[in-house]
Design a protein around this motif. Structure first.
Motif, PDB file in Angstrom:
ATOM      1  N   LEU A 128      32.620  45.073  41.619  1.00  0.00           N
ATOM      2  CA  LEU A 128      33.975  44.669  41.237  1.00  0.00           C
ATOM      3  C   LEU A 128      34.736  43.960  42.358  1.00  0.00           C
ATOM      4  O   LEU A 128      35.315  42.891  42.133  1.00  0.00           O
ATOM      5  CB  LEU A 128      34.767  45.891  40.753  1.00  0.00           C
ATOM      6  N   PRO A 129      34.779  44.510  43.576  1.00  0.00           N
ATOM      7  CA  PRO A 129      35.612  43.874  44.612  1.00  0.00           C
ATOM      8  C   PRO A 129      35.064  42.556  45.147  1.00  0.00           C
ATOM      9  O   PRO A 129      35.852  41.697  45.563  1.00  0.00           O
ATOM     10  CB  PRO A 129      35.666  44.935  45.722  1.00  0.00           C
ATOM     11  N   LEU A 130      33.748  42.365  45.154  1.00  0.00           N
ATOM     12  CA  LEU A 130      33.210  41.113  45.703  1.00  0.00           C
ATOM     13  C   LEU A 130      33.719  39.893  44.935  1.00  0.00           C
ATOM     14  O   LEU A 130      34.292  38.970  45.545  1.00  0.00           O
ATOM     15  CB  LEU A 130      31.677  41.158  45.719  1.00  0.00           C
ATOM     16  N   PRO A 131      33.551  39.809  43.607  1.00  0.00           N
ATOM     17  CA  PRO A 131      34.004  38.596  42.907  1.00  0.00           C
ATOM     18  C   PRO A 131      35.505  38.355  42.991  1.00  0.00           C
ATOM     19  O   PRO A 131      35.935  37.203  43.085  1.00  0.00           O
ATOM     20  CB  PRO A 131      33.566  38.848  41.457  1.00  0.00           C
ATOM     21  N   ILE A 132      36.317  39.415  42.951  1.00  0.00           N
ATOM     22  CA  ILE A 132      37.755  39.193  42.981  1.00  0.00           C
ATOM     23  C   ILE A 132      38.187  38.635  44.327  1.00  0.00           C
ATOM     24  O   ILE A 132      39.086  37.781  44.405  1.00  0.00           O
ATOM     25  CB  ILE A 132      38.533  40.482  42.617  1.00  0.00           C
ATOM     26  N   ARG A 133      37.540  39.061  45.395  1.00  0.00           N
ATOM     27  CA  ARG A 133      37.874  38.500  46.709  1.00  0.00           C
ATOM     28  C   ARG A 133      37.356  37.074  46.839  1.00  0.00           C
ATOM     29  O   ARG A 133      38.006  36.234  47.465  1.00  0.00           O
ATOM     30  CB  ARG A 133      37.320  39.407  47.813  1.00  0.00           C
ATOM     31  N   VAL A 134      36.210  36.797  46.237  1.00  0.00           N
ATOM     32  CA  VAL A 134      35.692  35.422  46.262  1.00  0.00           C
ATOM     33  C   VAL A 134      36.614  34.490  45.474  1.00  0.00           C
ATOM     34  O   VAL A 134      36.865  33.348  45.888  1.00  0.00           O
ATOM     35  CB  VAL A 134      34.257  35.370  45.700  1.00  0.00           C
ATOM     36  N   ILE A 135      37.138  34.961  44.346  1.00  0.00           N
ATOM     37  CA  ILE A 135      38.060  34.136  43.555  1.00  0.00           C
ATOM     38  C   ILE A 135      39.312  33.829  44.371  1.00  0.00           C
ATOM     39  O   ILE A 135      39.871  32.727  44.291  1.00  0.00           O
ATOM     40  CB  ILE A 135      38.414  34.841  42.238  1.00  0.00           C
ATOM     41  N   GLY A 136      39.758  34.794  45.166  1.00  0.00           N
ATOM     42  CA  GLY A 136      40.887  34.534  46.054  1.00  0.00           C
ATOM     43  C   GLY A 136      40.589  33.390  47.012  1.00  0.00           C
ATOM     44  O   GLY A 136      41.448  32.536  47.274  1.00  0.00           O
ATOM     45  N   GLU A 137      39.357  33.353  47.534  1.00  0.00           N
ATOM     46  CA  GLU A 137      38.929  32.243  48.397  1.00  0.00           C
ATOM     47  C   GLU A 137      38.855  30.944  47.596  1.00  0.00           C
ATOM     48  O   GLU A 137      39.286  29.876  48.060  1.00  0.00           O
ATOM     49  CB  GLU A 137      37.557  32.552  49.002  1.00  0.00           C
ATOM     50  N   LEU A 138      38.284  31.024  46.404  1.00  0.00           N
ATOM     51  CA  LEU A 138      38.089  29.847  45.558  1.00  0.00           C
ATOM     52  C   LEU A 138      39.419  29.170  45.241  1.00  0.00           C
ATOM     53  O   LEU A 138      39.542  27.943  45.290  1.00  0.00           O
ATOM     54  CB  LEU A 138      37.389  30.267  44.262  1.00  0.00           C
ATOM     55  N   LEU A 139      40.420  29.981  44.914  1.00  0.00           N
ATOM     56  CA  LEU A 139      41.722  29.446  44.541  1.00  0.00           C
ATOM     57  C   LEU A 139      42.637  29.221  45.738  1.00  0.00           C
ATOM     58  O   LEU A 139      43.738  28.679  45.580  1.00  0.00           O
ATOM     59  CB  LEU A 139      42.404  30.389  43.548  1.00  0.00           C
ATOM     60  N   GLY A 140      42.196  29.634  46.910  1.00  0.00           N
ATOM     61  CA  GLY A 140      43.035  29.452  48.092  1.00  0.00           C
ATOM     62  C   GLY A 140      44.276  30.319  48.064  1.00  0.00           C
ATOM     63  O   GLY A 140      45.357  29.897  48.502  1.00  0.00           O
ATOM     64  N   VAL A 141      44.149  31.557  47.570  1.00  0.00           N
ATOM     65  CA  VAL A 141      45.270  32.489  47.593  1.00  0.00           C
ATOM     66  C   VAL A 141      45.554  32.864  49.044  1.00  0.00           C
ATOM     67  O   VAL A 141      44.643  33.283  49.766  1.00  0.00           O
ATOM     68  CB  VAL A 141      44.953  33.758  46.769  1.00  0.00           C
ATOM     69  N   PRO A 142      46.787  32.697  49.511  1.00  0.00           N
ATOM     70  CA  PRO A 142      47.094  33.035  50.906  1.00  0.00           C
ATOM     71  C   PRO A 142      46.749  34.490  51.215  1.00  0.00           C
ATOM     72  O   PRO A 142      46.907  35.371  50.358  1.00  0.00           O
ATOM     73  CB  PRO A 142      48.604  32.788  51.004  1.00  0.00           C
ATOM     74  N   PRO A 143      46.280  34.771  52.423  1.00  0.00           N
ATOM     75  CA  PRO A 143      45.862  36.146  52.776  1.00  0.00           C
ATOM     76  C   PRO A 143      46.923  37.200  52.474  1.00  0.00           C
ATOM     77  O   PRO A 143      46.597  38.300  52.018  1.00  0.00           O
ATOM     78  CB  PRO A 143      45.571  36.053  54.276  1.00  0.00           C
TER      79      PRO A 143
END
Length: 404
Positions: free
Chosen positions: A140-155
């Motif tokens: 569960l946590p791996l894809p959601i963090r990758v999507i944050g990278e993909l969309l450029g969500v600020p840290p």
């Protein structure tokens, strides 16, 4: 007699599909608490219909075919995007999104994915030897963090981003989903506005500024596409990782072969996609005109489900289809669909799963399924996903996995 797609079906769809496929390629069924649909279970017919232009995906029209009062809706969370569009609208949207979601942009995420996986595996290793839920710890946590990278969500916004995405994708409480959807929309609007003034090289940043002969995504299409990337990128990868690990745990000889020869990883990922597809069925379609399938006519204006799980275990297409085999060749499964709606994020899902499996095998010498109670699957016609995956881990290795 119509088959009912209820909780007993969700827990063991393979038995239902095998029985249906023996009798024919297409059958009447009831889904979503009593909605009449047609379900296609054989590979050849499923592949053909996935690319058949007589089967439409226009969201509002499909929704209108549901009976009054049924709570099932299409596209309310996904918004205005290509998943529920037909050509020429779909063609235009896919062209724009493909230009931003390039192979280069996906490859560029590999170092970040390796770091995220390594961080999650390090946290898991602190519990070794012991029991962990692989869903909560890795899948569960791996894809959601990758999507944050993909969309450029600020840290500084990523924790909030994750907390809003999870209920949208996993909650059965409509009020919670609606609240999260509204807040996530506002958060994405804030991120998009920032990218308009400060261009970024992530996929969302590319979508914000991309133009094609003067064409660009509208604000609604941009937000809808962001929702689509979140939902599609999350569900498929979560279930690919978990279902793949479960298949390996239940087939120790296959896991041993993969441990001994990591060059088998790509083939193992494809076999996991075939054997226990992350999606049970493709997203719903409807007939725009009568369609004949295996000598059965589906009238115009009927809802159609294409059973990816059933097609991918069709013995007419795959020898010994009920067995998990990382040495399988010519594995032309339908897990990512077929035709114009083939999953645009398939390369990213494959890469995430490969990194996760490689890291898991590298980090832990011992992995064993804990079956003190039966595994439970989500009550979903669309998703083939576990609620939890308890495993025993041991043989901790403190070094990096080297999954990159």
């Amino acid at each position: 007699m119509a088959v009912t797609l209820d909780d007993s079906f969700f827990q063991n769809p393979h038995a239902v599909y095998a029985d249906l496929s023996r009798r024919g390629a297409v059958h009447r069924a009831q889904a979503w608490g009593g909605v009449d649909v047609w379900i296609v279970t054989r590979y050849a017919e499923a592949r053909e219909l996935l690319a058949d232009p007589r089967l439409k995906k226009h969201g509002p029209t499909a929704s209108s075919l549901f009976p009054p009062g049924n709570t099932t809706t299409i596209g309310t969370v996904l918004g205005d995007n290509m998943l529920f569009r037909d050509p020429p609208d779909h063609t235009r949207l896919r062209r724009l999104i493909t230009a931003a979601f390039t192979a280069r942009s996906v490859r560029g995420l590999r170092p970040a994915i390796v770091d995220i996986a390594d961080d999650l595996l390090t946290t898991m290793s602190r519990q070794a030897p012991g029991r962990v839920d692989l869903m909560q710890s890795l899948a569960l946590p791996l894809p959601i963090r990758v999507i944050g990278e993909l969309l450029g969500v600020p840290p500084e916004l990523r924790t909030r981003f994750s907390s809003l995405v999870i209920p949208i994708l996993g909650s059965n409480l409509s009020d919670e989903v609606d609240h999260a959807r509204i807040e996530l929309t506002q958060l994405l609007q804030t991120i998009v506005a920032a990218k308009r003034t400060e261009p970024a090289q992530d996929v969302l940043g590319n979508l914000v500024h991309l133009r094609d002969d003067g064409d660009r995504l509208s604000e609604e299409e941009l937000l809808g596409t962001a929702f689509l990337l979140i939902v599609a990128g999350y569900e498929t990868t979560v279930n690919l990782i978990a279902n793949g690990v479960l298949a390996l745990l239940r087939n120790p000889a296959q896991m041993a072969a993969l441990r001994a020869d990591r060059s088998l990883l790509p083939a193992a990922i494809e076999e996991a996609l075939r054997f226990e597809s992350p999606l049970n069925t493709a997203t719903v379609r409807y007939t725009d005109e009568p369609v004949c399938v295996d000598d059965v006519e589906i009238p115009a204006g009927e809802l159609v489900l294409i059973a990816l799980l059933g097609a991918n275990r069709d013995e007419r297409q795959f020898h010994d289809a009920g067995s998990f085999n990382v040495f399988r060749g010519d594995n032309r499964h339908l897990a990512f669909g077929h035709g114009i709606h083939h999953c645009i994020g398939a390369p990213l899902a494959r890469m995430e799963a490969e990194i996760a499996l490689d890291g898991l095998l590298s980090r832990f010498q011992h992995l064993e399924l804990i079956e003190d109670e039966p595994l439970q699957y989500r009550s979903s016609t669309l998703i083939r996903g576990l609620l939890s995956l308890p495993i025993s881990i041991g043989g901790r290795r403190p070094c990096r996995s080297g999954a990159g």
